[in-house]
Design an enzyme around this catalytic site. Structure first.
Site, PDB file in Angstrom:
ATOM      1  N   LYS A  78     -57.800  74.228 -29.646  1.00 14.75           N
ATOM      2  CA  LYS A  78     -56.367  73.971 -29.448  1.00 14.75           C
ATOM      3  C   LYS A  78     -56.089  72.482 -29.621  1.00 14.75           C
ATOM      4  CE  LYS A  78     -52.931  74.651 -25.718  1.00 14.75           C
ATOM      5  NZ  LYS A  78     -52.757  75.148 -24.342  1.00 14.75           N
ATOM      6  N   SER A 153     -49.149  78.670 -23.826  1.00 18.87           N
ATOM      7  CA  SER A 153     -48.969  77.687 -24.868  1.00 18.87           C
ATOM      8  C   SER A 153     -50.063  77.725 -25.928  1.00 18.87           C
ATOM      9  CB  SER A 153     -48.933  76.285 -24.239  1.00 18.87           C
ATOM     10  OG  SER A 153     -50.183  75.993 -23.623  1.00 18.87           O
ATOM     11  N   SER A 177     -51.748  79.808 -19.901  1.00 19.44           N
ATOM     12  CA  SER A 177     -51.722  79.605 -21.354  1.00 19.44           C
ATOM     13  C   SER A 177     -52.881  80.174 -22.148  1.00 19.44           C
ATOM     14  CB  SER A 177     -51.629  78.119 -21.666  1.00 19.44           C
ATOM     15  OG  SER A 177     -50.300  77.729 -21.528  1.00 19.44           O
TER      16      SER A 177
HETATM   17  N1  GLN Z   1     -46.156  78.691 -19.352  1.00 22.12           N
HETATM   18  C1  GLN Z   1     -46.693  77.769 -18.407  1.00 22.12           C
HETATM   19  C2  GLN Z   1     -46.005  76.442 -18.526  1.00 22.12           C
HETATM   20  O1  GLN Z   1     -45.219  76.299 -19.400  1.00 22.12           O
HETATM   21  C3  GLN Z   1     -48.164  77.633 -18.586  1.00 22.12           C
HETATM   22  C4  GLN Z   1     -48.579  76.629 -19.593  1.00 22.12           C
HETATM   23  C5  GLN Z   1     -50.045  76.389 -19.632  1.00 22.12           C
HETATM   24  O2  GLN Z   1     -50.843  77.113 -19.029  1.00 22.12           O
HETATM   25  N2  GLN Z   1     -50.429  75.336 -20.325  1.00 22.12           N
HETATM   26  O3  GLN Z   1     -46.233  75.551 -17.771  1.00 22.12           O
END
Ligand code: GLN
Length: 474
Positions: A78, A153, A177
């Protein structure tokens, strides 16, 4: 259907001469080209991956005893994970053209075991999002249905495995994420306990939540990658010094696992009917197998998301203050005063969601509101963590849906940030409590969209968790 879904068969095919590392990488590069429209990769390390594969083929011939544990494993990373000499942008314009000066510990450790990194995957800007629509480089599309979001994400990471462009992927999980996009894409996704894998070399979002996570088709690959990456690290004081079990060697069936679930989650009005049915079926299956299954009450479910968004935005506002246009990254060259340069650089190069969170985080940390929001959310976190860990000392596992709904349409929730945040209701608990969780696919909706459930265990019980997921057939 993936051509290769496990490392053992890749290695066997190479040993038997049916393929080579070079041919394998060429196959994945072909897959990447074929799926370019999904916007999975921000950069493909084509030449380098081919060269590494050729060197590995030579090693297989000449000194097979020197092969690392991950030889034959092609991995994507990532775009928030640093890889020395390669760009890392966190899906943001503010880091456009920035090159990593060192590699993340996780990256160093997989390279030392002969993994091949094929490219860096698209993601929500600074890992903030649940749909991968917040990337400055355009959204990632779900390979099963390109009208749909892949989750976020780590959306690119999930689709990179889903569409067979690599065998496994590294993502990060701050609030879901890894598990959420894995569920929406129909593959496995694991978040280890907080501190299990070093965060050194991750672009920080919420430092007391962030953790490297793994996407794969099978448990063995997750276990193997975890055992390679986990463990103490002099560059990260929060990386646990606890001994790292040989996870891939301890995948034994459990005799009498006990599983709890929250009645309030199963009966939640926001839960999609088809997901509810699949979860009930899974619970029935556990009961038929003779496992102890109990519905329990958890009074904090609706407080998890608000507390999470207070704490992570606070941490993000502090972490992102380093992007000031001075030391690295994007700078507005037109500005004619120092203050303007800061303001313009940040205004122009951060996306809308990132700005919203910086402002929210700054607000909850401000003198007049610190106690009302930040301190209070810390207390809520403590309650949630204690209650979760207590429950998991009575039960081996906690079963939850991963997401309240299957993959939604692109653009469907972008106008309503709160609705987007609420989609994280089932995943953020693991991060609040620091416990490990694995999302696994259980079926599809009538529309053909994947559904994943999630198993969690107590802190540092990854070995047990992985064993059970394998026992379920993955
Ligand atoms: N959707 C969550 C956020 O926007 C999780 C994001 C993540 O785990 N990086 O914070």
């Amino acid at each position: 259907m993936a051509k290769y879904s496990d490392l053992a068969s890749v290695q066997q095919a190479i040993r038997e001469g049916q393929t080579s590392c070079k041919a394998l990488v060429a196959f994945y590069l072909e897959q990447i080209k074929e799926h370019q429209h999904l916007n999975i990769y921000l950069e493909v390390f084509e030449e380098e991956a081919l060269q590494k594969a050729a060197a590995l083929d030579k090693k297989i011939q000449e000194s097979p005893e020197k092969l690392g544990k991950l030889w034959g494993m092609v991995v994507s990373i990532k775009d928030v994970i640093c890889y020395q000499g390669h760009k890392v942008s966190a899906g943001s314009k503010i880091l456009e053209n920035f090159e990593s000066l060192f590699s993340a510990t996780a990256v160093e450790r997989i390279l030392a075991e002969d993994a091949i990194i094929i490219g860096r995957t698209n993601c929500d800007e600074f890992a903030m999002g649940s749909s991968n629509e917040n990337s400055a480089y355009g959204p990632v599309l779900n390979g099963i249905n390109p009208q749909k979001i892949p989750g976020g994400s780590s959306g690119g990471a999930a689709v990179s495995v889903q569409m067979d462009t690599c065998l496994a992927a590294l993502g990060t999980d701050t609030g879901g994420s890894v598990r959420q996009p894995a569920a929406l894409c129909g593959i496995l996704g694991m978040k280890p306990s907080y501190g299990r894998i070093s965060r050194h070399g991750l672009v920080a979002y919420g430092s007391s939540f962030d953790q490297v996570g793994i996407f794969a088709h099978k448990t063995e690959e997750m276990a193997l990658l975890l055992e390679v990456m986990a463990g103490a690290d002099e560059y990260d004081a929060t990386a646990s010094k606890r001994e790292v079990p040989a996870y891939s060697q301890t995948l034994e069936p459990l005799q009498q696992p006990s599983i709890a679930y929250y009645r309030s989650a199963l009966e939640h009005p926001g839960l999609d009917e088809e997901i509810r049915t699949l979860m009930e079926q899974q619970l029935d299956e556990f009961r038929r197998a003779g496992y102890r299954v109990e519905g329990v009450d958890f009074k904090y479910l609706d407080y998890i998301v608000p507390a999470y968004y207070v704490l992570t935005t606070a941490e993000a506002s502090s972490n992102l203050s380093r992007y000031d246009g001075v030391r690295f990254g994007f700078r507005d060259k037109e500005a004619d005063s120092l203050e303007d340069m800061y303001t313009h650089s940040r205004t122009q190069a951060f996306g809308e969601e990132v700005k919203r969170r910086i402002m929210l985080g700054t607000f909850v940390l401000s003198a007049g509101y610190y106690d009302a929001y930040y301190t209070k959310a810390q207390k809520v976190r403590r309650l949630i963590a204690e209650e979760t860990r207590r429950l998991l000392s009575d039960f081996d596992f906690l079963l939850m849906p991963t997401t309240p709904a299957p993959a939604w349409n692109l653009g469907e929730k972008t106008d309503d940030p709160v609705e987007m945040y609420l989609a994280d209701i089932f995943t953020v608990q693991a991060n609040m409590a620091g416990i490990p969780g694995i999302a696994f696919p259980v079926g599809k909706t009538g529309e053909g969209l994947p559904v994943g459930l999630q198993l969690m265990s107590n802190v540092f019980e990854e070995a047990k968790l992985l064993s059970f997921v394998k026992q379920l057939g993955y």
